[in-house]
Scaffold this motif. Structure first.
Motif, PDB file in Angstrom:
ATOM      1  N   GLU A 254       5.512  -0.085   4.004  1.00  0.00           N
ATOM      2  CA  GLU A 254       5.346   0.578   5.303  1.00  0.00           C
ATOM      3  C   GLU A 254       3.877   0.622   5.696  1.00  0.00           C
ATOM      4  O   GLU A 254       3.515   0.310   6.829  1.00  0.00           O
ATOM      5  CB  GLU A 254       5.923   1.986   5.243  1.00  0.00           C
ATOM      6  CG  GLU A 254       7.444   2.024   5.278  1.00  0.00           C
ATOM      7  CD  GLU A 254       8.000   3.427   5.139  1.00  0.00           C
ATOM      8  OE1 GLU A 254       7.198   4.359   4.837  1.00  0.00           O
ATOM      9  OE2 GLU A 254       9.217   3.590   5.314  1.00  0.00           O
ATOM     10  N   LYS A 255       3.019   0.992   4.759  1.00  0.00           N
ATOM     11  CA  LYS A 255       1.586   1.062   5.052  1.00  0.00           C
ATOM     12  C   LYS A 255       1.004  -0.325   5.307  1.00  0.00           C
ATOM     13  O   LYS A 255      -0.007  -0.460   5.991  1.00  0.00           O
ATOM     14  CB  LYS A 255       0.844   1.749   3.904  1.00  0.00           C
ATOM     15  CG  LYS A 255       1.126   3.243   3.838  1.00  0.00           C
ATOM     16  CD  LYS A 255       0.161   3.938   2.892  1.00  0.00           C
ATOM     17  CE  LYS A 255       0.374   5.443   2.935  1.00  0.00           C
ATOM     18  NZ  LYS A 255      -0.610   6.176   2.108  1.00  0.00           N
ATOM     19  N   ALA A 256       1.655  -1.336   4.760  1.00  0.00           N
ATOM     20  CA  ALA A 256       1.167  -2.710   4.948  1.00  0.00           C
ATOM     21  C   ALA A 256       1.749  -3.369   6.186  1.00  0.00           C
ATOM     22  O   ALA A 256       1.412  -4.509   6.490  1.00  0.00           O
ATOM     23  CB  ALA A 256       1.531  -3.543   3.727  1.00  0.00           C
ATOM     24  N   ASP A 257       2.638  -2.659   6.901  1.00  0.00           N
ATOM     25  CA  ASP A 257       3.289  -3.218   8.088  1.00  0.00           C
ATOM     26  C   ASP A 257       4.071  -4.490   7.775  1.00  0.00           C
ATOM     27  O   ASP A 257       4.086  -5.445   8.562  1.00  0.00           O
ATOM     28  CB  ASP A 257       2.253  -3.507   9.193  1.00  0.00           C
ATOM     29  CG  ASP A 257       1.602  -2.246   9.706  1.00  0.00           C
ATOM     30  OD1 ASP A 257       2.302  -1.225   9.817  1.00  0.00           O
ATOM     31  OD2 ASP A 257       0.391  -2.268   9.990  1.00  0.00           O
TER      32      ASP A 257
ATOM     33  N   GLY B 169       0.842  -1.183   0.000  1.00  0.00           N
ATOM     34  CA  GLY B 169       0.000   0.000   0.000  1.00  0.00           C
ATOM     35  C   GLY B 169       0.871   1.224   0.000  1.00  0.00           C
ATOM     36  O   GLY B 169       1.974   1.189   0.506  1.00  0.00           O
ATOM     37  N   GLY B 170       0.424   2.329  -0.574  1.00  0.00           N
ATOM     38  CA  GLY B 170       1.218   3.539  -0.538  1.00  0.00           C
ATOM     39  C   GLY B 170       0.906   4.468  -1.687  1.00  0.00           C
ATOM     40  O   GLY B 170       0.074   4.195  -2.520  1.00  0.00           O
ATOM     41  N   ASP B 171       1.628   5.560  -1.713  1.00  0.00           N
ATOM     42  CA  ASP B 171       1.404   6.584  -2.719  1.00  0.00           C
ATOM     43  C   ASP B 171       2.618   6.699  -3.616  1.00  0.00           C
ATOM     44  O   ASP B 171       3.745   6.747  -3.156  1.00  0.00           O
ATOM     45  CB  ASP B 171       1.146   7.946  -2.054  1.00  0.00           C
ATOM     46  CG  ASP B 171      -0.067   7.885  -1.134  1.00  0.00           C
ATOM     47  OD1 ASP B 171      -1.063   7.269  -1.543  1.00  0.00           O
ATOM     48  OD2 ASP B 171       0.010   8.441  -0.028  1.00  0.00           O
TER      49      ASP B 171
ATOM     50  N   LYS C 250      -7.659  -5.880   1.895  1.00  0.00           N
ATOM     51  CA  LYS C 250      -6.347  -6.322   2.351  1.00  0.00           C
ATOM     52  C   LYS C 250      -5.971  -7.697   1.797  1.00  0.00           C
ATOM     53  O   LYS C 250      -4.804  -7.973   1.519  1.00  0.00           O
ATOM     54  CB  LYS C 250      -6.282  -6.339   3.874  1.00  0.00           C
ATOM     55  CG  LYS C 250      -4.872  -6.303   4.405  1.00  0.00           C
ATOM     56  CD  LYS C 250      -4.811  -5.599   5.740  1.00  0.00           C
ATOM     57  CE  LYS C 250      -3.372  -5.260   6.097  1.00  0.00           C
ATOM     58  NZ  LYS C 250      -3.276  -4.467   7.323  1.00  0.00           N
TER      59      LYS C 250
ATOM     60  N   LEU D 177      -5.583  -0.134  -1.874  1.00  0.00           N
ATOM     61  CA  LEU D 177      -5.194   0.517  -0.632  1.00  0.00           C
ATOM     62  C   LEU D 177      -6.318   0.594   0.391  1.00  0.00           C
ATOM     63  O   LEU D 177      -6.083   0.988   1.531  1.00  0.00           O
ATOM     64  CB  LEU D 177      -4.673   1.936  -0.931  1.00  0.00           C
ATOM     65  CG  LEU D 177      -3.424   1.987  -1.798  1.00  0.00           C
ATOM     66  CD1 LEU D 177      -3.040   3.419  -2.100  1.00  0.00           C
ATOM     67  CD2 LEU D 177      -2.280   1.267  -1.113  1.00  0.00           C
TER      68      LEU D 177
ATOM     69  N   ASN E 164       6.885   2.925   0.419  1.00  0.00           N
ATOM     70  CA  ASN E 164       5.641   3.413   1.012  1.00  0.00           C
ATOM     71  C   ASN E 164       4.603   2.304   1.141  1.00  0.00           C
ATOM     72  O   ASN E 164       3.885   2.220   2.145  1.00  0.00           O
ATOM     73  CB  ASN E 164       5.065   4.547   0.161  1.00  0.00           C
ATOM     74  CG  ASN E 164       5.857   5.827   0.297  1.00  0.00           C
ATOM     75  OD1 ASN E 164       6.526   6.053   1.302  1.00  0.00           O
ATOM     76  ND2 ASN E 164       5.793   6.682  -0.711  1.00  0.00           N
ATOM     77  N   LEU E 165       4.541   1.438   0.147  1.00  0.00           N
ATOM     78  CA  LEU E 165       3.564   0.361   0.182  1.00  0.00           C
ATOM     79  C   LEU E 165       3.831  -0.619   1.308  1.00  0.00           C
ATOM     80  O   LEU E 165       2.923  -1.004   2.038  1.00  0.00           O
ATOM     81  CB  LEU E 165       3.551  -0.374  -1.160  1.00  0.00           C
ATOM     82  CG  LEU E 165       3.190   0.453  -2.400  1.00  0.00           C
ATOM     83  CD1 LEU E 165       3.180  -0.433  -3.641  1.00  0.00           C
ATOM     84  CD2 LEU E 165       1.863   1.143  -2.234  1.00  0.00           C
TER      85      LEU E 165
ATOM     86  N   THR F 106       7.382  -4.220   6.776  1.00  0.00           N
ATOM     87  CA  THR F 106       8.806  -3.875   6.816  1.00  0.00           C
ATOM     88  C   THR F 106       9.592  -4.803   7.738  1.00  0.00           C
ATOM     89  O   THR F 106      10.719  -5.189   7.424  1.00  0.00           O
ATOM     90  CB  THR F 106       9.014  -2.416   7.249  1.00  0.00           C
ATOM     91  OG1 THR F 106       8.302  -2.188   8.464  1.00  0.00           O
ATOM     92  CG2 THR F 106       8.533  -1.456   6.198  1.00  0.00           C
TER      93      THR F 106
END
Length: 207
Positions: free
Chosen positions: A87-90, A42-44, A128, A123, A84-85, A92
């Motif tokens: 990170e937003k998806a947790d 997920g991300g921008d 999910k 997103l 970003n994707l 990392t």
């Protein structure tokens, strides 16, 4: 709260599989290989230069083996969408763990091949599961070099789909429609291949 708890439990199970699920060879054997489910993307998207010099992509950071997958991605402005994707998806922490993993990282430009509507839908929290299926196609729970892939190889996904591999006469590898443009970047917890598209799995019954 219940759904959040289930997702957290799933993430723990995913980490366990990635670390322990491929305790055999680091190489791909035969024409069928299997990858496990992971979590989401997920991300921008952010802007990137029109042309990328893949040969010089990580020159400024020196020895890439000093970085894990996430740190390597963070080091290059052309990979900010992927960062970003995850990170937003947790996810990392999964990609910082011991591994070894093979990760196909699409450039920012590669994510432009998804329509704005497609990306926005992925997103959404209620989508999910779809995010899981997109990201799992970009991660192998073992160490695979570009030379390990064989033409007409099929990589099986956890949801019984497949990713088709093509190897051209000049040894260029295309996986799930994405061409490896920067192969075999060694990191502390595996191998990174930079790709020019988002990898897509197909139904296993399709030829």
């Amino acid at each position: 709260m219940k759904n959040r708890g289930l997702l957290q439990m799933s993430a723990i199970a995913i980490v366990a599989f990635f670390i322990h699920g491929c305790a055999g060879s680091d190489r791909v054997n035969g024409n069928d290989t299997t990858i496990s489910q992971t979590q989401t993307m997920g991300g921008d998207a952010k802007e990137e230069p029109a042309e990328i010099n893949y040969d010089e992509m990580f020159e400024s950071i020196g020895n890439t083996k000093q970085f894990d997958i996430v740190a390597l991605a963070n080091s290059n402005q052309n990979l900010t969408t992927f960062v970003n994707l995850i990170e937003k998806a947790d996810i990392t922490d999964v990609l910082k763990s011991k591994g070894p993993f093979t990760v196909f990282i699409p450039t920012n430009k590669a994510f432009d091949h998804l329509s704005k509507t497609e990306l926005e839908q992925l997103l959404q929290p209620e989508n999910k599961v779809r995010l899981i299926k997109v990201l799992q196609a970009h991660i192998l729970p073992n160490k695979v070099y570009a030379t390990d892939f064989k033409d007409a190889q099929r990589i099986k996904t956890a949801d019984n789909k497949r990713i088709n591999v093509q190897v051209s006469p000049d040894k260029t590898v295309t996986i799930g429609g994405a061409r490896i443009v920067k192969p075999n970047v060694e990191v502390s917890n595996g191998i990174v291949h930079i790709v020019d598209d988002v990898i897509m799995a197909t139904e296993a019954t399709q030829n």
